[in-house]
Design a protein around this motif. Structure first.
Motif, PDB file in Angstrom:
ATOM      1  N   VAL A   1       0.871  -1.188   0.000  1.00  0.00           N
ATOM      2  CA  VAL A   1       0.000   0.000   0.000  1.00  0.00           C
ATOM      3  C   VAL A   1       0.902   1.231   0.000  1.00  0.00           C
ATOM      4  O   VAL A   1       1.805   1.350   0.841  1.00  0.00           O
ATOM      5  CB  VAL A   1      -0.932   0.016   1.234  1.00  0.00           C
ATOM      6  CG1 VAL A   1      -1.748   1.298   1.293  1.00  0.00           C
ATOM      7  CG2 VAL A   1      -1.836  -1.194   1.223  1.00  0.00           C
ATOM      8  N   ALA A   2       0.689   2.112  -0.971  1.00  0.00           N
ATOM      9  CA  ALA A   2       1.623   3.221  -1.170  1.00  0.00           C
ATOM     10  C   ALA A   2       1.631   4.174   0.018  1.00  0.00           C
ATOM     11  O   ALA A   2       2.679   4.626   0.458  1.00  0.00           O
ATOM     12  CB  ALA A   2       1.267   3.974  -2.438  1.00  0.00           C
ATOM     13  N   GLU A   3       0.456   4.475   0.554  1.00  0.00           N
ATOM     14  CA  GLU A   3       0.444   5.422   1.660  1.00  0.00           C
ATOM     15  C   GLU A   3      -0.468   4.957   2.792  1.00  0.00           C
ATOM     16  O   GLU A   3      -1.661   4.720   2.587  1.00  0.00           O
ATOM     17  CB  GLU A   3       0.001   6.801   1.165  1.00  0.00           C
ATOM     18  CG  GLU A   3       0.514   7.883   2.074  1.00  0.00           C
ATOM     19  CD  GLU A   3       0.240   9.302   1.550  1.00  0.00           C
ATOM     20  OE1 GLU A   3       0.341  10.215   2.364  1.00  0.00           O
ATOM     21  OE2 GLU A   3      -0.076   9.470   0.362  1.00  0.00           O
ATOM     22  N   VAL A   4       0.122   4.819   3.976  1.00  0.00           N
ATOM     23  CA  VAL A   4      -0.655   4.465   5.162  1.00  0.00           C
ATOM     24  C   VAL A   4      -0.443   5.591   6.168  1.00  0.00           C
ATOM     25  O   VAL A   4       0.692   5.983   6.428  1.00  0.00           O
ATOM     26  CB  VAL A   4      -0.158   3.142   5.788  1.00  0.00           C
ATOM     27  CG1 VAL A   4      -1.067   2.724   6.937  1.00  0.00           C
ATOM     28  CG2 VAL A   4      -0.076   2.035   4.755  1.00  0.00           C
ATOM     29  N   ILE A   5      -1.523   6.121   6.693  1.00  0.00           N
ATOM     30  CA  ILE A   5      -1.374   7.183   7.696  1.00  0.00           C
ATOM     31  C   ILE A   5      -2.154   6.811   8.965  1.00  0.00           C
ATOM     32  O   ILE A   5      -3.001   5.919   8.937  1.00  0.00           O
ATOM     33  CB  ILE A   5      -1.836   8.569   7.171  1.00  0.00           C
ATOM     34  CG1 ILE A   5      -3.306   8.527   6.736  1.00  0.00           C
ATOM     35  CG2 ILE A   5      -0.964   9.059   6.037  1.00  0.00           C
ATOM     36  CD1 ILE A   5      -3.880   9.915   6.486  1.00  0.00           C
ATOM     37  N   VAL A   6      -1.849   7.498  10.029  1.00  0.00           N
ATOM     38  CA  VAL A   6      -2.627   7.304  11.253  1.00  0.00           C
ATOM     39  C   VAL A   6      -3.212   8.649  11.663  1.00  0.00           C
ATOM     40  O   VAL A   6      -2.661   9.694  11.329  1.00  0.00           O
ATOM     41  CB  VAL A   6      -1.766   6.782  12.435  1.00  0.00           C
ATOM     42  CG1 VAL A   6      -1.307   5.377  12.190  1.00  0.00           C
ATOM     43  CG2 VAL A   6      -0.594   7.702  12.718  1.00  0.00           C
ATOM     44  N   ASP A   7      -4.344   8.599  12.336  1.00  0.00           N
ATOM     45  CA  ASP A   7      -4.897   9.802  12.940  1.00  0.00           C
ATOM     46  C   ASP A   7      -5.215   9.438  14.388  1.00  0.00           C
ATOM     47  O   ASP A   7      -6.257   8.855  14.685  1.00  0.00           O
ATOM     48  CB  ASP A   7      -6.164  10.247  12.184  1.00  0.00           C
ATOM     49  CG  ASP A   7      -6.738  11.535  12.768  1.00  0.00           C
ATOM     50  OD1 ASP A   7      -6.182  12.036  13.762  1.00  0.00           O
ATOM     51  OD2 ASP A   7      -7.742  12.040  12.215  1.00  0.00           O
ATOM     52  N   LEU A   8      -4.277   9.771  15.267  1.00  0.00           N
ATOM     53  CA  LEU A   8      -4.441   9.351  16.674  1.00  0.00           C
ATOM     54  C   LEU A   8      -5.539  10.145  17.373  1.00  0.00           C
ATOM     55  O   LEU A   8      -6.050   9.747  18.403  1.00  0.00           O
ATOM     56  CB  LEU A   8      -3.117   9.493  17.434  1.00  0.00           C
ATOM     57  CG  LEU A   8      -1.929   8.706  16.862  1.00  0.00           C
ATOM     58  CD1 LEU A   8      -0.710   8.848  17.774  1.00  0.00           C
ATOM     59  CD2 LEU A   8      -2.260   7.232  16.687  1.00  0.00           C
ATOM     60  N   GLY A   9      -5.911  11.283  16.801  1.00  0.00           N
ATOM     61  CA  GLY A   9      -6.972  12.111  17.401  1.00  0.00           C
ATOM     62  C   GLY A   9      -8.338  11.758  16.864  1.00  0.00           C
ATOM     63  O   GLY A   9      -9.330  12.407  17.188  1.00  0.00           O
ATOM     64  N   ARG A  10      -8.411  10.709  16.054  1.00  0.00           N
ATOM     65  CA  ARG A  10      -9.705  10.369  15.468  1.00  0.00           C
ATOM     66  C   ARG A  10     -10.647   9.794  16.525  1.00  0.00           C
ATOM     67  O   ARG A  10     -10.237   9.010  17.376  1.00  0.00           O
ATOM     68  CB  ARG A  10      -9.519   9.361  14.326  1.00  0.00           C
ATOM     69  CG  ARG A  10     -10.788   9.226  13.538  1.00  0.00           C
ATOM     70  CD  ARG A  10     -10.705   8.336  12.359  1.00  0.00           C
ATOM     71  NE  ARG A  10     -12.061   7.872  12.109  1.00  0.00           N
ATOM     72  CZ  ARG A  10     -12.369   6.799  11.427  1.00  0.00           C
ATOM     73  NH1 ARG A  10     -11.410   6.075  10.879  1.00  0.00           N
ATOM     74  NH2 ARG A  10     -13.621   6.460  11.249  1.00  0.00           N
ATOM     75  N   VAL A  11     -11.895  10.227  16.452  1.00  0.00           N
ATOM     76  CA  VAL A  11     -12.907   9.692  17.371  1.00  0.00           C
ATOM     77  C   VAL A  11     -13.869   8.828  16.571  1.00  0.00           C
ATOM     78  O   VAL A  11     -13.922   8.926  15.345  1.00  0.00           O
ATOM     79  CB  VAL A  11     -13.684  10.837  18.063  1.00  0.00           C
ATOM     80  CG1 VAL A  11     -12.799  11.579  19.035  1.00  0.00           C
ATOM     81  CG2 VAL A  11     -14.283  11.786  17.033  1.00  0.00           C
ATOM     82  N   LYS A  12     -14.656   7.998  17.279  1.00  0.00           N
ATOM     83  CA  LYS A  12     -15.529   7.077  16.536  1.00  0.00           C
ATOM     84  C   LYS A  12     -16.602   7.851  15.768  1.00  0.00           C
ATOM     85  O   LYS A  12     -17.201   8.784  16.302  1.00  0.00           O
ATOM     86  CB  LYS A  12     -16.141   6.043  17.473  1.00  0.00           C
ATOM     87  CG  LYS A  12     -16.842   6.608  18.678  1.00  0.00           C
ATOM     88  CD  LYS A  12     -17.253   5.475  19.601  1.00  0.00           C
ATOM     89  CE  LYS A  12     -17.887   6.025  20.869  1.00  0.00           C
ATOM     90  NZ  LYS A  12     -18.105   4.984  21.866  1.00  0.00           N
ATOM     91  N   ASN A  13     -16.819   7.445  14.514  1.00  0.00           N
ATOM     92  CA  ASN A  13     -17.876   8.082  13.728  1.00  0.00           C
ATOM     93  C   ASN A  13     -19.171   7.294  13.815  1.00  0.00           C
ATOM     94  O   ASN A  13     -20.212   7.748  13.377  1.00  0.00           O
ATOM     95  CB  ASN A  13     -17.456   8.267  12.266  1.00  0.00           C
ATOM     96  CG  ASN A  13     -16.985   6.974  11.639  1.00  0.00           C
ATOM     97  OD1 ASN A  13     -16.329   6.163  12.285  1.00  0.00           O
ATOM     98  ND2 ASN A  13     -17.326   6.759  10.385  1.00  0.00           N
ATOM     99  N   LEU A  14     -19.096   6.090  14.395  1.00  0.00           N
ATOM    100  CA  LEU A  14     -20.321   5.336  14.669  1.00  0.00           C
ATOM    101  C   LEU A  14     -20.249   4.899  16.124  1.00  0.00           C
ATOM    102  O   LEU A  14     -19.190   4.495  16.607  1.00  0.00           O
ATOM    103  CB  LEU A  14     -20.416   4.118  13.753  1.00  0.00           C
ATOM    104  CG  LEU A  14     -20.890   4.430  12.331  1.00  0.00           C
ATOM    105  CD1 LEU A  14     -20.589   3.289  11.387  1.00  0.00           C
ATOM    106  CD2 LEU A  14     -22.380   4.750  12.324  1.00  0.00           C
TER     107      LEU A  14
END
Ligand SMILES: N[C@@H](Cc1c[nH]c[nH+]1)C(=O)O
Length: 373
Positions: free
Chosen positions: A245-258
């Protein structure tokens, strides 16, 4: 005009691409040993709004039935599939589905999904299989320019836990984090412990490549829970990178959307315009409503988004056979000889310039045959 807001007609390529995406999704999931499942479009609201599923009734299309119960058009596949398979033997682990969901909080009321749910599987196996299935499918529909993003519900939940916030404030804070609204986070956190506020503000910007994981591993080195969680995300990143996979990122500040997510969350973005082509995550707790303590993870593709971005299929040549009512059947039989082409039969030859090839049925020595014009 003549359609409610949020409803739409479709023609042409969009439909062709959607059917192609559905067909390929079915093939890919069949090859990977998923079982097909379909649930009804009309369900009780309670399946989605009960305390554990936690979805918001406001955004659903709903009405009262004759018994005074609220019924809805399926707003979500995951909760519906959980209801349907809760009684299945635990050896049935991998499920796939395709069809519409209906919600009023999105641009269009109806959106088409193709998704998978993996239950009772070893957690890392389930998560890896979800992501590898997504990559396999994207590859088969020749969608190559995408980014996969990982998040985890328990970072935010763990950080705010000591504050014992009211449900309302917690939800407001979650929304502010979702919108990366620094001012609002600061304002909501004003009455509380400074260190939690600082962590949340730090988390707003905690997205990017591998370096973010490294940075926070250092910051949280003494926190067993958060370190464990980062190692888990790290393992998935390595898996994704090693399959190319060319680009993998993380978002540690992400909150649940469901509301039912409780663990890893994943999303796929198309690089051309940033649209979200798939979304999913872990939701073990949804099975608690059936008194089951198990592992559950899944994801769903937004097939409308995919079809808008898919390359048009290689077009076949379009041929026309000019016939008459008497020779129509003969023309029809020619389809076998011209299997590679799209064939249209017409009686009138005045408007044939739009075809790639035009044939005519003629009679020669009392025998019918087609000749190229
Ligand atoms: N039902 C989720 C996607 C998903 C599938 N499984 C887990 N999550 C959605 O509509 O976004």
């Amino acid at each position: 005009m003549f359609l409610p807001a949020g409803s739409q007609d479709e023609t042409g390529t969009q439909i062709a691409n959607r059917l192609k995406a559905y067909e390929i999704f079915r093939k890919v999931t069949e090859e990977r040993n998923y079982q097909l499942i379909s649930t009804p479009v009309v369900e009780y609201a309670h399946t989605f709004t009960n305390k554990i599923a936690g979805m918001d009734l406001h955004s659903m299309l709903k009405w009262f039935n004759g018994e005074g119960e609220i019924e809805v058009l399926r707003p979500d596949w995951t909760a519906a599939v959980a209801r349907a398979i809760a009684k299945q033997h635990i050896s049935c682990q991998k499920w796939s589905y395709q069809g519409s969901v209906f919600r009023m909080d999105k641009d269009g009321t109806e959106s088409r999904q193709a998704g998978i749910e993996i239950v009772h599987a070893e957690p890392f196996l389930g998560e890896s299989e979800c992501l590898l299935t997504a990559i396999h499918f994207l590859d088969k529909i020749e969608t190559t320019n995408y980014i996969i993003e990982l998040g985890h519900t328990n970072i935010f939940e763990y950080v705010i836990h000591p504050l014992s916030l009211t449900v309302e404030i917690e939800e407001e804070l979650r929304n502010a984090m979702h919108n990366k609204n620094r001012d609002l986070v600061q304002q909501l956190m004003a009455p509380f412990d400074n260190s939690v506020k600082e962590t949340l503000i730090q988390l707003i910007d905690a997205y990017g490549g591998n370096e973010i994981i490294k940075k926070f591993k250092d910051i949280w080195v003494n926190d067993v829970e958060l370190s464990k969680l980062l190692n888990h995300m790290d393992k998935l990143i390595q898996l994704l990178e090693s399959v190319g996979v060319a680009e993998v990122i993380v978002d540690l500040g992400r909150v649940k959307n469901l509301p039912y997510y409780d663990g890893i969350m994943f999303r796929g973005f198309l690089t051309s315009d940033g649209s979200t082509c798939f979304s999913g995550g872990r939701y073990d707790k949804l099975y608690k409503q059936f008194e089951m303590d198990t592992s559950a993870v899944g994801l769903a593709f937004d097939v409308d988004i995919l079809s808008q971005h898919m390359k048009a299929s290689k077009t076949k040549s379009i041929a026309c056979i000019i016939a008459t009512p008497e020779t129509h059947l003969f023309a029809e039989k020619q389809r076998k000889e011209l299997e590679e082409d799209i064939i249209d039969i017409q009686y009138d030859s005045t408007n044939v310039s739009k075809y790639d090839v035009v044939y005519q049925v003629i009679e020669e020595n009392k025998q019918l045959k087609v000749v190229r014009k």
